[in-house]
Design an enzyme around this catalytic site. Structure first.
Site, PDB file in Angstrom:
ATOM      1  N   GLU A   1      43.133  32.654  45.893  1.00  0.00           N
ATOM      2  CA  GLU A   1      41.614  33.163  45.622  1.00  0.00           C
ATOM      3  C   GLU A   1      40.947  33.583  46.823  1.00  0.00           C
ATOM      4  O   GLU A   1      40.227  34.579  46.620  1.00  0.00           O
ATOM      5  CB  GLU A   1      41.012  32.192  44.831  1.00  0.00           C
ATOM      6  N   THR A  46      34.905  49.028  36.646  1.00  0.00           N
ATOM      7  CA  THR A  46      35.368  47.845  37.269  1.00  0.00           C
ATOM      8  C   THR A  46      36.185  46.985  36.219  1.00  0.00           C
ATOM      9  O   THR A  46      36.987  46.016  36.874  1.00  0.00           O
ATOM     10  CB  THR A  46      34.285  47.143  38.060  1.00  0.00           C
TER      11      THR A  46
END
Ligand code: NAG
Ligand code: NAG
Ligand code: NAG
Ligand code: NAG
Ligand code: NAG
Length: 516
Positions: A379, A506
């Site tokens: 992440e 997006t």
């Protein structure tokens, strides 16, 4: 759409190099020149992704629909996106592209029943726009266009646009601020704002969806609202909030329209503002010339000021974050869309400078996947040699970065950038990388009735499940994983020649380019 025949698909795959364990394709090894050899299994990769999509949908449909998302470990559900069925909205455009007629009709017969005025939690204007509004507008564009044959009931197609209007009309009071910059968090039951600063990405990632809604309905109000908000981002104040030309701060006060800081980058919170600058120009070059200029300014500053080569692997390129002109050598999975966005810019502007830089960013993000125990990237990661966390010295020396947050939340950005790289170059290496990533994600996150976010990409097995199947798993991961293996010229595919008929929001929901 008609998928290519097995013959046509296998023609684009590399030959099988040798037999190997099905669960560890990256262990294939290297050839005599030291180049990695990829496993090209005798399976239809595109069909394998469809199978995963169907398995995920069945788990969601059985245990969670029409709630927002499946908790696959416990076969329960969550409502992190207001309980309007986020996974259904997010799955629609992927089901359409895969030609999954039954799933398409399960979703479009449900959409008319949503009441956008009812929810017990606060509403994010940004998340609601990119997932629900984007999903419905994409569904409408497909079903009123090239995929019309997939709808059993034409009334459900019209309802996609009607519900888009209803949703936007419920949300549009968010923009009634002194500056025109909306509040992001809304209390829909009291029609009040939750008075917190908004952010660059959450303000700057509305313009495609709301403009498309105006263009489809003929009601110019939606576009006017987002144009006014965008204008505050294009003329940022104070001047200190633009520490590098075209690169801006993060937090914005909706009462004044002024920025509250000068920190940013291509990371969560700022990312898709930059993404949409070039995508709006793709959508309509005649209206959005100024946004193209701003994208080029930001892109040039990124290449000049933010590009960073890690000490221990100087052949890799990462993009730093900043606070004013001070750089931090950290990045994150979310930022890995940047390679794809530079490649798109390079393709549509005919610029090899942006294309080559984008490809180098794709290599950097690929390294974050290739280096871990699960072959999934973390992440958050860093590469500042003075800040290496204890115990990661050897990992940093070998791989060029260290891990700051080790989870994986079913995010798409690395595979997304592989998709743009493959469309632009035709180099099958990117199909192989996407397949490696898909196989790794499938092997590590599969649990119970679906797929789940995991805790640690750098321990075998992923370090435990968080019992969450994010809606963007349907919208993004599975769509990019599928389309990169389908080597066709369907009009919604990103154009090799930079001549796009569709542009992707997006959340990976494609909408028709204006006038197409
Ligand atoms: C909110 O959406 C519902 C449909 O879900 C619609 O009936 C209602 O008119 C909308 N409210 C506003 C203020 O537009
Ligand atoms: C909306 O406002 C009402 C009245 O103040 C409050 O009871 C409710 O909890 C709020 N809802 C949200 C999601 O903040
Ligand atoms: C046009 O959109 C605005 C903004 O949401 C809305 O208030 C208005 O009612 C719409 N007009 C029509 C004719 O639907
Ligand atoms: C960024 O820089 C400002 C001004 O130098 C400082 O006040 C602030 O604490 C810094 N923020 C972060 C997150 O480091
Ligand atoms: C995905 O995972 C399932 C279950 O572990 C496995 O049966 C299947 O072969 C995997 N698919 C691929 C393409 O690796």
């Amino acid at each position: 759409m008609v998928r290519p025949s097995a013959w046509a698909l296998s023609a684009v795959l590399l030959p099988v190099v040798s037999a190997l364990p099905a669960n560890a394709p990256w262990k294939q090894g290297h050839d005599a020149q030291g180049k990695r050899q990829y496993y090209s299994p005798p399976v239809d990769r595109a069909q394998a992704v469809i199978d995963t999509f169907k398995l995920s949908w069945e788990g969601y449909y059985k245990h969670a629909f029409p709630n927002d998302e499946l908790h696959p470990v416990t076969n329960t559900f969550g409502n992190s996106r207001n309980g309007w069925g986020a996974s259904a909205a997010d799955a629609l455009s992927t089901a359409l592209i895969m030609g999954e007629r039954e799933i398409v009709n399960q979703i479009i017969s449900y959409i008319p029943t949503i009441d956008w005025s009812v929810t017990s939690t606060s509403v994010s204007l940004f998340e609601t726009t990119i997932r629900y509004l984007g999903g419905m507008l994409s569904g409408y564009d497909f079903l009123s266009g090239p995929l019309a044959h997939l709808a059993d009931n034409p009334a459900h197609v019209d309802a996609l646009l009607e519900q888009s209007v209803n949703l936007a009309n419920n949300l549009s009071y968010a923009f009634q601020t002194p500056s025109g910059v909306p509040y992001n968090l809304l209390n829909l039951s009291t029609r009040d704002w939750i008075r917190e600063p908004n952010g660059l990405a959450t303000v700057g990632t509305l313009i495609l969806e709301w403009t498309r809604l105006s263009d489809l309905t003929g009601n110019s109000s939606y576009a006017s609202l987002v144009d006014k908000a965008e204008s505050c981002l294009l003329s940022p104040s104070p001047a200190s909030s633009e520490p590098f030309p075209g690169l801006l701060g993060t937090d914005i006060d909706p009462t004044t329209g002024a920025f509250l800081d000068a920190r940013g980058g291509w990371i969560g919170g700022t990312d898709s503002f930059y993404e949409y600058l070039i995508k709006m120009w793709v959508y309509d070059p005649s209206r959005y010339e100024v946004l193209r200029e701003r994208w080029e300014k930001a892109a040039d500053s990124t290449i000049t000021y933010l590009a960073s080569r890690p000490l221990t692997c100087p052949d890799l390129t990462f993009v730093t974050t900043y606070n004013g002109t001070e750089l931090q050598l950290t990045s994150e999975h979310l930022a890995c869309f940047d390679g794809g966005n530079f490649i798109l810019g390079g393709q549509v502007l005919g610029s090899s400078k942006y294309l080559q830089f984008g490809l180098s960013l794709v290599d950097g993000c690929h390294a974050t996947y290739a280096s871990t125990a699960t072959h999934i990237g973390p992440e958050v990661f860093g590469w500042d040699p003075s800040l290496i966390p204890a115990g990661q010295e050897a990992f940093f020396a070998q791989n060029g970065f260290y891990i700051l947050r080790p989870g994986y939340q079913l995010r798409p950005e690395v595979i997304e950038s592989y998709y743009y790289a493959y469309r632009a170059t035709g180099d099958t290496k990117y199909q192989d990388w996407a397949w490696d990533a898909f196989v790794a994600v499938n092997a590590t996150t599969r649990v119970g009735s679906g797929y789940s976010t995991i805790r640690d990409v750098n321990v075998a097995g992923g370090g435990g499940f968080e019992d969450m199947m994010e809606s963007f798993w349907f919208a993004e991961v599975l769509k990019y994983s599928y389309l990169i293996q389908v080597d066709d010229d369907a009009p919604w595919q990103v154009s090799k020649a930079g001549n796009n008929k569709w542009v992707w929001n997006t959340e990976a929901h494609p909408v028709r380019v204006y006038g197409q």
